[in-house]
Structure formats: structure tokens, C-alpha cells
Write an enzyme that holds these catalytic residues in place. Structure first.
Site, PDB file in Angstrom:
ATOM      1  N   SER A 237      48.760  60.996  20.826  1.00 54.56           N
ATOM      2  CA  SER A 237      48.960  62.009  19.807  1.00 54.56           C
ATOM      3  C   SER A 237      49.151  61.449  18.404  1.00 54.56           C
ATOM      4  O   SER A 237      48.587  61.940  17.458  1.00 54.56           O
ATOM      5  CB  SER A 237      50.170  62.856  20.161  1.00 54.56           C
ATOM      6  OG  SER A 237      51.266  62.021  20.389  1.00 54.56           O
TER       7      SER A 237
ATOM      8  N   SER B  95      49.008  59.007  15.190  1.00 54.79           N
ATOM      9  CA  SER B  95      48.133  58.057  14.493  1.00 54.79           C
ATOM     10  C   SER B  95      46.906  57.749  15.337  1.00 54.79           C
ATOM     11  O   SER B  95      46.559  56.597  15.559  1.00 54.79           O
ATOM     12  CB  SER B  95      48.881  56.753  14.198  1.00 54.79           C
ATOM     13  OG  SER B  95      49.238  56.114  15.396  1.00 54.79           O
TER      14      SER B  95
ATOM     15  N   THR C 162      52.727  66.878  20.599  1.00 51.81           N
ATOM     16  CA  THR C 162      52.801  66.099  21.819  1.00 51.81           C
ATOM     17  C   THR C 162      53.576  66.877  22.855  1.00 51.81           C
ATOM     18  O   THR C 162      54.669  67.361  22.567  1.00 51.81           O
ATOM     19  CB  THR C 162      53.563  64.779  21.582  1.00 51.81           C
ATOM     20  OG1 THR C 162      53.055  64.179  20.418  1.00 51.81           O
ATOM     21  CG2 THR C 162      53.411  63.846  22.752  1.00 51.81           C
TER      22      THR C 162
ATOM     23  N   HIS D  53      32.564  14.893  60.029  1.00 51.30           N
ATOM     24  CA  HIS D  53      31.855  13.617  59.858  1.00 51.30           C
ATOM     25  C   HIS D  53      32.391  12.796  58.689  1.00 51.30           C
ATOM     26  O   HIS D  53      31.930  11.676  58.460  1.00 51.30           O
ATOM     27  CB  HIS D  53      30.341  13.860  59.738  1.00 51.30           C
ATOM     28  CG  HIS D  53      29.869  14.275  58.389  1.00 51.30           C
ATOM     29  ND1 HIS D  53      29.517  15.569  58.071  1.00 51.30           N
ATOM     30  CD2 HIS D  53      29.684  13.560  57.246  1.00 51.30           C
ATOM     31  CE1 HIS D  53      29.140  15.635  56.806  1.00 51.30           C
ATOM     32  NE2 HIS D  53      29.236  14.435  56.280  1.00 51.30           N
TER      33      HIS D  53
ATOM     34  N   ASP E 137      30.870  20.385  63.216  1.00 55.29           N
ATOM     35  CA  ASP E 137      31.262  19.398  62.205  1.00 55.29           C
ATOM     36  C   ASP E 137      32.369  19.965  61.309  1.00 55.29           C
ATOM     37  O   ASP E 137      32.159  20.263  60.140  1.00 55.29           O
ATOM     38  CB  ASP E 137      30.014  19.050  61.374  1.00 55.29           C
ATOM     39  CG  ASP E 137      30.268  17.944  60.380  1.00 55.29           C
ATOM     40  OD1 ASP E 137      31.331  17.301  60.461  1.00 55.29           O
ATOM     41  OD2 ASP E 137      29.393  17.722  59.517  1.00 55.29           O
TER      42      ASP E 137
ATOM     43  N   SER F  74      29.453  16.858  51.038  1.00 50.57           N
ATOM     44  CA  SER F  74      29.829  17.138  52.427  1.00 50.57           C
ATOM     45  C   SER F  74      31.253  17.664  52.545  1.00 50.57           C
ATOM     46  O   SER F  74      32.157  17.165  51.865  1.00 50.57           O
ATOM     47  CB  SER F  74      29.759  15.859  53.257  1.00 50.57           C
ATOM     48  OG  SER F  74      28.435  15.597  53.582  1.00 50.57           O
TER      49      SER F  74
END
Ligand SMILES: *[C@@H]1O[C@H](CO)[C@@H](O)[C@H](O)[C@H]1NC(C)=O
Ligand SMILES: *[C@@H]1O[C@H](CO)[C@@H](O)[C@H](O)[C@H]1NC(C)=O
Ligand SMILES: *[C@@H]1O[C@H](CO)[C@@H](O)[C@H](O)[C@H]1NC(C)=O
Ligand SMILES: *[C@@H]1O[C@H](CO)[C@@H](O)[C@H](O)[C@H]1NC(C)=O
Ligand SMILES: *[C@@H]1O[C@H](CO)[C@@H](O)[C@H](O)[C@H]1NC(C)=O
Length: 762
Positions: free
Chosen positions: A264, A266, A340, A518, A569, A691
Site C-alpha cells: 500500500s 509508497s 491498507t 579398482h 566395481d 575413476s
């Protein structure tokens, strides 16, 4: 008074507006200057304009912050000639409230940048800050110093905040302490606290605020983040009676978030845009948590402007993404915003709740509600919202009479107020706050633009732990930090036993790292393994042990034409000491855990298969993995060839060294994903050091690891780097969905007490 007569007479000369035959006058700007600062006007000098004084940092406008131009063309409050408006040095509340200790230097008043030190009398121990500085926001830095000695009380001495007086000096179960703020300071926080069985005080520590005191964006991020994250974290429904109190949304429950933004005063285009950005940033942040709330978003002045209604969410008409578009598209006619009506926004939310209740029937008791209001609290229509808030409480609390002090259903409702504006009406706003466990009232500087950053930061708070895969992909900052924020789970592994092997890994819990089997040889010991994670404690983590998948056997098919066989693996490394989680160091999500379901927003009761279906949908699924490069890592993009394209992809394995079998499936089992080649897109290819690294996919703000880099047909790059595949080169990545029993046997092991197990799905 002579002065005001003069004022009326003077204003009458300037009457400019004729409305309905009456003469309306503007206010004038004579004698409105502020010494040491300047002022701005919201609507030039017309009736209803607000004059806002501004001072440099470390000063505040005195005797008043704003003036309003009244219908009679006079300013209220009126300027007083004997009390000229000026910028005053910021002052902090009196720290000389310390019991059993000394504050130095002793002063009547303490101003910005003044430093104080705190010392306890002998026999007393200091908790809190020994040194504090008066900040620009009129608050002392650090935390309240407290001098206490062990008197065998259940709760610790809660201390006395600067500027306050406390009554109550016994701290056993059920004992209460009460606070008031001295002078006309405003008390923010709990004015009464009770000692609980578990040694904790109810509520939050109060603080005394001047009218020029405000919370910095940093303070708001931290306090609001800490408070709201409880609403945004899901818990398995359990009997939660320990710990005094609990904020829990059970996984069966629903979270409704209502956001009301006052536009409301500014109301410029700029201000409105800022407000929209702030709300959007808040929603974006919330969406990275585990729950999926329903939203109701309204802007309000004298009327309500709907962005989205919660019923549309419940219907499924609106979703998070349509909400974001609606926010972007949302405009209002800013001309029509005089007045407001703060009550109207609460009434609207109450109506929505009533409708939800009508639909959900008995299920309504599983609904949690969070209302977030941005306003300065100045309303001139609709009356006080307090009666409406009382109705909202009644509806959510279901008329449970509070037995003693703790309302049994108080965890189901939170009302947060962000007080923001040139002049804040605390007396009207503070009573609207509802909820326990953390700060709910925030008093902010008059710049709504700050809010966006404030919300942007709430998740960066280091204490938001336990969210796997959360990352921040903004490119601002130092190169290395950018990469760490984006891939906070990446880990460098070095095995030094005879030779030197380098692998990547991913942090999957604060204690465990996932990598390829591995990377290890049969005679490696934990002390040969170095794990590099920069969590601010030690960079090189000590390894407690590492476990390879029991079915991993590189020699298993030597006689079947596969010289090196990489099925299964996968390995898990357990650290001696847990890693400190922050936004730079955080676990990745892995398949088939409950947390990953939350990250993917799958409904409760969903299965492991649902995750796989969601993450590996297409026959050419875009995935990523990392390669080590300066300043940290770079991301390689690949497409996993699945379904009809898979056979062609794995057929290239027959050209690899050491493969003499005629059947590609002998070497590349169904446990692998296949990437590489130049169609349909040019994939990147893995290099030696890649890996063990995660093959992952980003989903909103969360990263999910799907596989890990295992092996390939060619070695196109020994030194690492961003290398593209040639036509025949292929990589094979171990699909984690195929090794869930192994992951679960360690990470989900509930028969140990060394670490918190992850919850795995069926
Ligand atoms: C204030 O006055 C200026 C100059 O006369 C004008 O351009 C502007 O639109 C006015 N602003 C408002 C809010 O009335
Ligand atoms: C406290 O701040 C005031 C204002 O800046 C200053 O005049 C005074 O010397 C400071 N006192 C101390 C002890 O630093
Ligand atoms: C938002 O605006 C765009 C373009 O102006 C339009 O195409 C789209 O349909 C609008 N979306 C919604 C949800 O209103
Ligand atoms: C709560 O009490 C109010 C007034 O006493 C009543 O109108 C309402 O129906 C009650 N609600 C429930 C859930 O019992
Ligand atoms: C990401 O990090 C940057 C730099 O620390 C910060 O400015 C930004 O607000 C963060 N963004 C998100 C979405 O967390």
C-alpha cells in the site's frame, strides 16, 4: 500554540485542489529539513503523502522517523521548533544488567562502535561474549554474557539481555523467568520462559529494541532459516515425546504456506518488483527442502490481489512451476492502492483454511499452516486483525484448551511477521505473531530489495544439514569456491602403496565415501589411502577402513576372454572422523534412500523402482561426471545409451585390449551404463583419474548420483582433462541401482552405533 496557528494560516494560502466543492490543501515542505540527513516524500506534497527521514549509517532520525500529511493539510506529528529534526548517533541498550560481574567501561549511554568487555566475579564462569561492540543496527554484537556458577539447577542461568530486567532467579523444572525492557524499549522474543525437564528454556531469548533497532539481513536469514526449516523437514511419524517439544510435519501431513505482502505505501513499480522477487526467492528456497507445500499468495492494500490460491494447489491446477510463471506475470493497477486493510489478508487466509477444512474433513488435523506477512503494520481500514488471528488459532488448534502452558497443537500454526517500512507499528504487529521454536518477528530496514538476498541466504546457513545433493550453482565468487558450491560432494582419493593411484569419490554421508573398487589393490591398507576434503578441520582425512563389493573379482573371467572384469566395481571408504557439513561440503544423494525420494519429491510409500524410472527414463539419458582440473573440477557431459541403443554401445568393448570373447555381455554386464561415441551427441570421455567419481544428474537444486565411473575401451587421456570421445571409444559406469544391497549393508546398517544409518527403500 502560536506555531500551529501560523501553520494553518500558511497552509491556507497554498490550497490547490478542489474536490466536491471543498478546498483540499497540500502540505508544505517549509521547515521540514533534517540536520545531518535528508527526506523523501512518497506522493510529493499531496494529502496522504509520507515524509520519510533518512540518515547516514550509524545515525537515526530524531525525534520522529516519518510524518504524514493529514486531511487538514497538517503534518502529523507536527514539527516542533524547540525540538528540531536531526540525525542522532545510534545508541545501544544498557549492558549494565550483568549479574555477578563487571561491565567496562561503565558509561551512562553507549553509542555505535563503543566497545564493552565483561568479566565475572571470582567463583563465577562466563558464558556468552566477553567483548561486544554496539552495531549500526542498535544491537550488541555477539551473545548475552552470563556469569553463573553451578547451583545444581536443571536449567542454565538464562541471563539478562541488555536493556532488560528479569524477575525469577530459580532455574528448576517448571520455574519461570519474566522479562521487561527498561524505558520505552520494545521487547522482541519471549517475555516469559519456563525451565523444562530436559534443561531447556521454552521460547526464545528476548531482546530490547529501540525504534531505530533493526535486524540485519544476515540475522534474519539465520533466525528465519533456523525457525522455518523445522516446518520444512519431514519426519517419520513416531512418538515424539522426548526433548520437551517437537515441531514435526509427519510425512502424511500437508504443509500450507500463506504469504501476504503489503503494497500500500509508497508503491512504486520498483518496490512492487522487489516484493515479487523476494517472494519468488523465498519459494525457490523452500522448494529445495524435502516437503512440497501448497501456497496461497496475496498482495494487499485496501483490497486483495490474488497471485495464487491454495485451493488451486490442492486441486492440482497449480504447481510450483505454474506458480513461478504466475508470479512473473502478476501485475496490479498501482494507482488504486490508497488505504491498507491488514485484517482483510488474514480474513482471506482464514477463509481458505475453512475451505481446506471442509474438503479435508478429519484429515485437516494433519495440515500444518505457515503464514508469512510483510507489512509496516499501518492500517487505516478493516480494524485490528487480532480477532481474526484468534479465529485462525481456534481453527488450527481445534479448540484444544491449553493444559498449563503448552498448547498441544501449537506446532501446527506459525505466523511470521516481517515488519518492514519507514515507520513500523510494532504494538499492532507483535501480537499477531504465533508459533514457538525460533524467532517469528523480524524488524527490517526499509528496503524490500534486501529481502531477496535475505531469502537467498537462508539455505546457505551451515546448520541446514541432512539434505543430500543440495548445491548452489551461482557463478559468483572465486573460481574454486564456485566449483565447491556446485559439487560440494566431490572427494579426491590418493592410494600410495608402491605406486600412486588417483581416483575420485563422492561423499555420501558425513562418514562415508563412495568410489570404485579398482582404485584398491589386494595389499592396500587404510593407512595407504588419503582422502582429501576441505571441511575446515583437516583436509586429509584419516581412513578407518574400506570395503569392496564382495562380488568384485577382477580375475573372475580371465579364462573366458575377459582379462580384467569390472563387474561390481564399487567400494565404500569409512572415515575415522566425520566430515563437517556446510554449503561447501555436503553429501550427494544416492539411489533408493528415503532422502533421495524426498529430493525427487516422490510421494510417501514410493519404491526404489520409482526413482530409477524417474532418473533413467529415456534411451539416451543425459548424465554428468567430473574430471580434476584447475581450479578444482570440470563437468563432462555424456548420454547413457539404453534400450535399443545399448547393444551397439557395448559392442565396442570387443575392440578393447584384453577382450577376446565374442560376446560383449561377458565383459559389460547389465550392471553397467554405457556412454561415449559421437552420436547422437559428442560425449566426453573418461580419463584415468576420473575413476570412482560420481555419474550424476541434477534435479532442481539437488544432485543424485546414479552410477560411478568404472572403465572404458580406450585410454584417450592419461593426464585427465576435458576430452571428447572418438567414434569408437566407450565408457562403462557401474549403475548404483544394481548394487543397492551392498550400499544398504553398510550405509543402512542399523546394528552399529558409530554413525547414523541411511534409510533405504524396498
Ligand atoms: C511528483 O511531482 C513530480 C514533478 O512535478 C511528478 O513528475 C511526479 O509524478 C509526482 N509524483 C507523484 C507520486 O505524484
Ligand atoms: C563511545 O562513542 C562516542 C560517540 O562516538 C564517543 O564519543 C566515545 O568516546 C565512545 N566511548 C568510548 C569509551 O569509546
Ligand atoms: C504469462 O505470460 C506469458 C506471456 O505474456 C503467457 O504466454 C503465459 O500464458 C502467461 N502465463 C500464465 C500462467 O498466465
Ligand atoms: C470451536 O469453538 C467455536 C466457538 O466456541 C465453535 O464455533 C467451533 O465450531 C469450534 N470448533 C471446533 C473444531 O470444535
Ligand atoms: C549461492 O552462493 C552465492 C555466493 O556465496 C550467494 O551469493 C547466493 O545467494 C547463493 N545462492 C543460492 C541460491 O543459495
Amino acid at each position: 500554540m502560536g506555531f500551529s496557528i501560523h501553520w494553518i494560516w500558511f497552509a491556507a494560502l497554498l490550497c490547490l485542489h478542489y474536490m466536491g466543492g471543498e478546498v483540499w490543501c497540500d502540505c508544505t515542505d517549509n521547515d521540514m529539513q533534517i540536520e545531518g540527513g535528508h527526506y523523501t516524500l512518497t506522493k510529493n506534497l499531496t494529502i496522504g503523502t509520507m515524509l520519510v527521514y533518512n540518515c547516514p549509517e550509524g545515525y537515526y532520525p530524531y525525534p520522529t522517523l516519518t510524518r504524514l500529511c493529514q486531511l487538514d493539510s497538517r503534518w502529523r506529528p507536527a514539527p516542533k521548533r524547540f525540538l528540531p529534526q536531526r540525525c542522532r548517533l545510534v545508541e545501544c541498550p544498557d549492558p549494565n544488567v550483568l549479574e555477578n560481574g563487571n561491565v567496562s567501561p561503565p558509561q551512562e549511554r553507549y553509542f555505535v562502535r563503543n566497545e564493552t568487555t565483561y568479566e565475572c566475579y571470582s567463583g563465577y564462569k562466563l558464558r556468552g561474549s566477553a567483548k561486544r561492540t554496539c552495531g549500526f543496527n542498535a544491537k550488541w554484537t555477539g551473545s548475552t554474557p552470563i556469569c553463573s556458577r553451578d547451583a545444581g539447577d536443571v536449567c542454565a542461568d538464562p541471563g539478562i539481555p541488555a536493556g532488560a530486567t528479569r524477575s525469577g532467579n530459580v532455574f528448576d523444572i517448571g520455574d519461570k523467568v519474566k522479562y521487561i525492557c527498561n524505558g520505552n524499549l520494545l521487547l522482541v522474543g519471549s517475555k516469559e520462559r519456563m525451565c523444562l525437564e530436559n534443561g531447556q528454556w521454552t521460547g526464545i531469548e528476548p531482546a530490547c529494541y529501540y525504534r531505530h533497532t533493526y535486524d540485519t539481513p544476515m540475522e534474519v536469514s539465520k533466525a528465519f532459516g533456523g525457525s522455518i526449516k523445522d516446518s520444512l523437514t519431514t519426519y517419520e511419524p513416531t512418538d515424539d515425546t522426548q526433548e520437551g517439544r517437537k515441531i514435526r510435519i509427519s510425512k502424511d501431513g500437508t504443509l500450507n504456506i500463506y504469504i501476504g505482502v503489503d503494497i500500500s505505501e509508497s508503491i512504486t513499480e520498483e518496490h512492487f518488483k522487489d516484493a515479487k522477487h523476494a517472494v519468488k526467492s523465498l519459494i525457490t528456497k523452500i522448494s529445495s527442502f524435502a516437503v512440497t507445500p501448497n501456497y496461497d499468495i496475496r498482495f494487499f492494500s485496501s483490497e486483495i490481489f490474488k497471485v495464487v490460491s491454495i485451493l488451486d494447489f490442492l486441486d492440482g491446477t497449480d504447481t510450483l512451476s505454474s506458480l513461478k510463471t504466475k508470479m512473473d506475470n502478476f501485475t496490479i493497477d498501482t494507482k488504486n492502492t490508497a488505504g491498507t486493510d491488514l485484517n482483510l489478508v488474514f480474513e482471506t487466509f482464514l477463509e481458505q483454511m475453512a475451505l481446506i477444512k471442509q474438503r479435508a474433513q478429519d484429515g485437516f488435523k494433519e495440515h500444518r499452516h505457515v503464514i508469512i506477512i510483510f507489512t509496516d503494520g499501518a492500517y487505516n481500514m478493516g480494524g485490528s486483525p487480532s480477532p481474526t488471528v484468534a479465529k485462525i488459532k481456534n481453527m488450527v488448534y481445534m479448540n484444544h484448551t491449553s493444559a498449563g502452558h503448552i498448547q498441544p497443537r501449537e506446532d501446527y500454526l506459525d505466523i511470521y511477521v516481517f515488519a518492514i517500512g519507514a515507520e513500523i507499528y510494532d504494538d499492532d504487529l507483535k501480537p499477531l505473531v504465533v508459533g514457538t521454536g525460533g524467532q517469528h518477528y523480524f524488524r527490517m530496514k526499509n528496503e524490500i530489495g534486501h529481502l531477496e538476498n535475505t531469502f537467498d541466504n537462508i539455505i546457505d546457513a551451515d546448520e541446514v544439514v541432512g539434505l543430500c545433493g543440495l548445491h548452489n550453482a551461482t557463478t559468483a565468487g572465486k573460481d574454486k569456491d564456485v566449483a565447491k558450491r556446485k559439487y560440494p560432494w566431490v572427494v579426491f582419493i590418493i592410494v600410495q602403496n608402491g605406486g600412486l593411484r588417483k581416483c575420485l569419490g563422492s561423499l555420501v554421508t558425513p562418514e562415508f565415501i563412495l568410489t570404485a573398487a579398482h582404485c584398491f589393490k589386494f595389499d592396500d591398507l587404510p593407512e595407504h589411502v588419503q582422502v582429501e576434503i576441505e571441511d575446515g578441520v583437516y583436509t586429509n582425512k584419516k581412513v578407518k577402513k574400506f570395503t569392496l563389493h564382495p562380488d568384485y573379482n577382477v580375475n573372475a573371467k580371465v579364462n573366458d576372454g575377459v582379462k580384467e572384469f569390472y563387474d561390481y566395481d564399487v567400494a565404500l571408504i569409512e572415515l575415522e572422523d566425520y566430515v563437517r557439513i556446510s554449503y561447501l561440503v555436503r553429501p550427494i544423494c544416492i539411489p533408493c534412500t528415503l532422502e533421495t525420494s524426498d529430493a525427487l519429491r516422490l510421494p510417501r510409500g514410493s519404491k526404489c523402482k520409482d526413482q530409477e524410472d524417474l532418473l533413467l527414463k529415456t534411451h539416451s539419458e543425459k548424465l554428468s561426471f567430473l574430471t580434476k582440473t584447475e581450479p578444482l573440477v570440470a563437468e563432462k557431459i555424456v548420454y547413457a545409451k539404453r534400450g535399443d541403443s545399448r547393444d551397439e554401445c557395448i559392442s565396442h568393448v570387443l575392440t578393447a585390449q584384453g577382450i577376446t570373447t565374442k560376446n560383449p555381455k561377458d565383459a559389460v554386464t547389465d550392471n553397467f551404463l554405457c556412454t561415449g561415441g559421437r552420436t547422437p551427441q559428442r560425449d566426453h570421455i573418461a580419463c584415468t583419474g576420473d575413476s570412482g567419481g560420481a555419474v550424476f544428474k541434477d534435479y532442481d537444486y539437488r544432485t543424485i548420483q546414479i552410477a560411478l565411473v568404472s572403465w572404458g575401451t580406450k585410454n584417450l587421456c592419461d593426464g585427465g582433462g576435458m576430452v571428447e570421445s572418438d567414434a569408437t571409444s566407450r565408457d562403462f559406469h557401474l549403475n548404483l541401482f544394481r548394487v543397492v544391497p551392498f550400499l544398504k549393508s553398510i550405509l543402512g546398517n542399523e546394528e552399529q552405533e558409530d554413525y547414523a544409518p541411511l534409510k533405504f527403500l524396498d
